[in-house]
Design an enzyme around this catalytic site. Structure first.
Site, PDB file in Angstrom:
ATOM      1  N   GLY A   7       0.811  -1.209   0.000  1.00 20.40           N
ATOM      2  CA  GLY A   7       0.000   0.000   0.000  1.00 20.40           C
ATOM      3  C   GLY A   7       0.844   1.258   0.000  1.00 20.40           C
ATOM      4  O   GLY A   7       0.558   2.224   0.707  1.00 20.40           O
ATOM      5  N   THR A   9       1.272   3.700  -2.085  1.00 20.44           N
ATOM      6  CA  THR A   9       0.859   4.957  -2.709  1.00 20.44           C
ATOM      7  C   THR A   9      -0.121   5.763  -1.867  1.00 20.44           C
ATOM      8  O   THR A   9      -0.467   6.883  -2.228  1.00 20.44           O
ATOM      9  CB  THR A   9       0.231   4.708  -4.100  1.00 20.44           C
ATOM     10  OG1 THR A   9      -0.914   3.862  -3.948  1.00 20.44           O
ATOM     11  CG2 THR A   9       1.235   4.054  -5.028  1.00 20.44           C
ATOM     12  N   LEU A  60      -4.094  -7.664  -3.200  1.00 20.36           N
ATOM     13  CA  LEU A  60      -3.761  -8.456  -2.017  1.00 20.36           C
ATOM     14  C   LEU A  60      -4.916  -9.334  -1.556  1.00 20.36           C
ATOM     15  O   LEU A  60      -4.745 -10.145  -0.644  1.00 20.36           O
ATOM     16  CB  LEU A  60      -3.311  -7.542  -0.877  1.00 20.36           C
ATOM     17  CG  LEU A  60      -2.002  -6.779  -1.119  1.00 20.36           C
ATOM     18  CD1 LEU A  60      -1.592  -6.004   0.112  1.00 20.36           C
ATOM     19  CD2 LEU A  60      -0.879  -7.717  -1.563  1.00 20.36           C
ATOM     20  N   ASN A  86       1.264  -2.525   5.422  1.00 24.80           N
ATOM     21  CA  ASN A  86       0.575  -1.251   5.569  1.00 24.80           C
ATOM     22  C   ASN A  86      -0.743  -1.190   4.800  1.00 24.80           C
ATOM     23  O   ASN A  86      -1.670  -0.482   5.203  1.00 24.80           O
ATOM     24  CB  ASN A  86       1.498  -0.123   5.078  1.00 24.80           C
ATOM     25  CG  ASN A  86       0.776   1.196   4.928  1.00 24.80           C
ATOM     26  OD1 ASN A  86       0.368   1.811   5.906  1.00 24.80           O
ATOM     27  ND2 ASN A  86       0.597   1.643   3.698  1.00 24.80           N
ATOM     28  N   SER A 137      -4.476  -0.164  13.945  1.00 22.11           N
ATOM     29  CA  SER A 137      -5.224   1.076  14.126  1.00 22.11           C
ATOM     30  C   SER A 137      -5.663   1.170  15.578  1.00 22.11           C
ATOM     31  O   SER A 137      -5.826   0.142  16.251  1.00 22.11           O
ATOM     32  CB  SER A 137      -6.458   1.082  13.211  1.00 22.11           C
ATOM     33  OG  SER A 137      -7.349   2.124  13.561  1.00 22.11           O
ATOM     34  N   TYR A 151     -13.562  -3.463   9.188  1.00 19.25           N
ATOM     35  CA  TYR A 151     -12.229  -2.863   9.325  1.00 19.25           C
ATOM     36  C   TYR A 151     -11.706  -3.063  10.752  1.00 19.25           C
ATOM     37  O   TYR A 151     -10.558  -3.471  10.953  1.00 19.25           O
ATOM     38  CB  TYR A 151     -12.314  -1.381   8.983  1.00 19.25           C
ATOM     39  CG  TYR A 151     -11.018  -0.607   9.137  1.00 19.25           C
ATOM     40  CD1 TYR A 151     -10.092  -0.556   8.104  1.00 19.25           C
ATOM     41  CD2 TYR A 151     -10.736   0.087  10.319  1.00 19.25           C
ATOM     42  CE1 TYR A 151      -8.911   0.156   8.238  1.00 19.25           C
ATOM     43  CE2 TYR A 151      -9.563   0.805  10.457  1.00 19.25           C
ATOM     44  CZ  TYR A 151      -8.651   0.841   9.426  1.00 19.25           C
ATOM     45  OH  TYR A 151      -7.481   1.550   9.559  1.00 19.25           O
ATOM     46  N   LYS A 155      -8.340  -5.145  12.039  1.00 22.26           N
ATOM     47  CA  LYS A 155      -7.233  -4.511  12.746  1.00 22.26           C
ATOM     48  C   LYS A 155      -7.000  -5.145  14.119  1.00 22.26           C
ATOM     49  O   LYS A 155      -5.857  -5.208  14.600  1.00 22.26           O
ATOM     50  CB  LYS A 155      -7.492  -3.012  12.876  1.00 22.26           C
ATOM     51  CG  LYS A 155      -7.466  -2.280  11.534  1.00 22.26           C
ATOM     52  CD  LYS A 155      -6.138  -2.462  10.819  1.00 22.26           C
ATOM     53  CE  LYS A 155      -6.023  -1.612   9.571  1.00 22.26           C
ATOM     54  NZ  LYS A 155      -4.712  -1.741   8.903  1.00 22.26           N
ATOM     55  N   ILE A 183      -5.157  10.261  10.888  1.00 24.27           N
ATOM     56  CA  ILE A 183      -4.025  10.834  10.166  1.00 24.27           C
ATOM     57  C   ILE A 183      -4.566  11.762   9.087  1.00 24.27           C
ATOM     58  O   ILE A 183      -5.585  11.455   8.443  1.00 24.27           O
ATOM     59  CB  ILE A 183      -3.155   9.740   9.512  1.00 24.27           C
ATOM     60  CG1 ILE A 183      -2.714   8.703  10.547  1.00 24.27           C
ATOM     61  CG2 ILE A 183      -1.929  10.353   8.835  1.00 24.27           C
ATOM     62  CD1 ILE A 183      -2.018   7.493   9.928  1.00 24.27           C
TER      63      ILE A 183
END
Length: 241
Positions: A7, A9, A60, A86, A137, A151, A155, A183
């Site tokens: 990941g 980019t 992936l 990542n 996370s 999600y 995590k 972020i």
């Protein structure tokens, strides 16, 4: 020294790539769709840091595509010093509207892929006395949202995966986990203003991180300065009230 970043980019992926290149790593940049982004990133790193950079495209969620990438990496590298898991996706929708297929897709990319990459690249990492860094996370540590149940589950699973990999590969390969909070990236640009302020009010530093602040922790864990840090879960979230 060689590091693979999945990941690469995304906002955090780019920051990790620049941070590792700055301290001397050659890079393997994984991407899925953003070919222009990865070409620009590779060019910037080569020009600024004079590092060797390779790029690999892979979905992936597909083990076949993971296997092709792993095979190519093994053909070109004798060892791998750092694997940064990542890459992640999120599909925030109302909990009752979520379908099994999208739930499993999130798990495949966010959790199953890190397992497969860690397993399939383990021989290179062992040869290098390397390290695996999983990007989880703070959603895995209590900051849950029903809209992101898939999600969040992925995590939380990544934290468990970290612990099991650390135990399995000890004492040769160190395995640690970084848990960022909010972020400032493209993913957070379109948040509702009221929601964003409520989230900032939960943070002791009263702001979102910039990607470099998380990338610096990843680079530290990848370095010899972190040689006695293993099976650690590190929050980088500004402090939650």
């Amino acid at each position: 020294m060689v590091a693979l970043i999945t990941g690469s980019t995304g906002g955090l992926g780019k920051a990790i790539a620049f941070s590792l290149a700055e301290v001397g790593f050659d890079l393997i940049l994984h991407y899925h769709n953003d070919e222009v982004g990865v070409l620009n990133l590779a060019s910037d790193i080569r020009n600024k840091y004079k590092r060797n950079v390779r790029m690999y495209k892979a979905d992936l969620a597909s083990e076949d595509e993971i296997d092709k990438m792993v095979s190519d990496i093994k053909e070109n590298y004798f060892s791998l010093d750092v694997l940064v898991n990542n890459a992640a996706i999120s599909k925030d929708t109302d909990l009752l509207l979520k379908e099994k297929e999208e739930f499993l897709n999130v798990l495949d990319v966010n959790l199953v892929a890190p397992f497969l990459l860690s397993k399939k690249l383990s021989s290179l990492l062992i040869d290098a006395n390397g390290t695996i860094i999983n990007i989880s996370s703070n959603n895995a540590l209590g900051e849950n949202y029903p809209e992101s149940i898939d999600y969040d589950a992925s995590k939380i699973g990544l934290i468990s995966l970290t612990s099991n990999l650390a135990k399995y590969f000890a004492p040769t390969v160190r395995v640690n986990c970084v848990c960022p909070g909010w972020i400032k990236t493209k993913m957070s640009e379109n948040l509702d203003n009221d929601f964003e302020q409520k989230e900032k009010d939960k943070i002791l530093l009263n702001r979102f991180a910039i990607p470099e602040e998380v990338a610096n922790v990843v680079t530290f864990l990848a370095s010899k300065k972190a040689s006695y840090i293993n099976n650690a879960i590190i929050r980088v979230d500004g402090g939650i009230r």
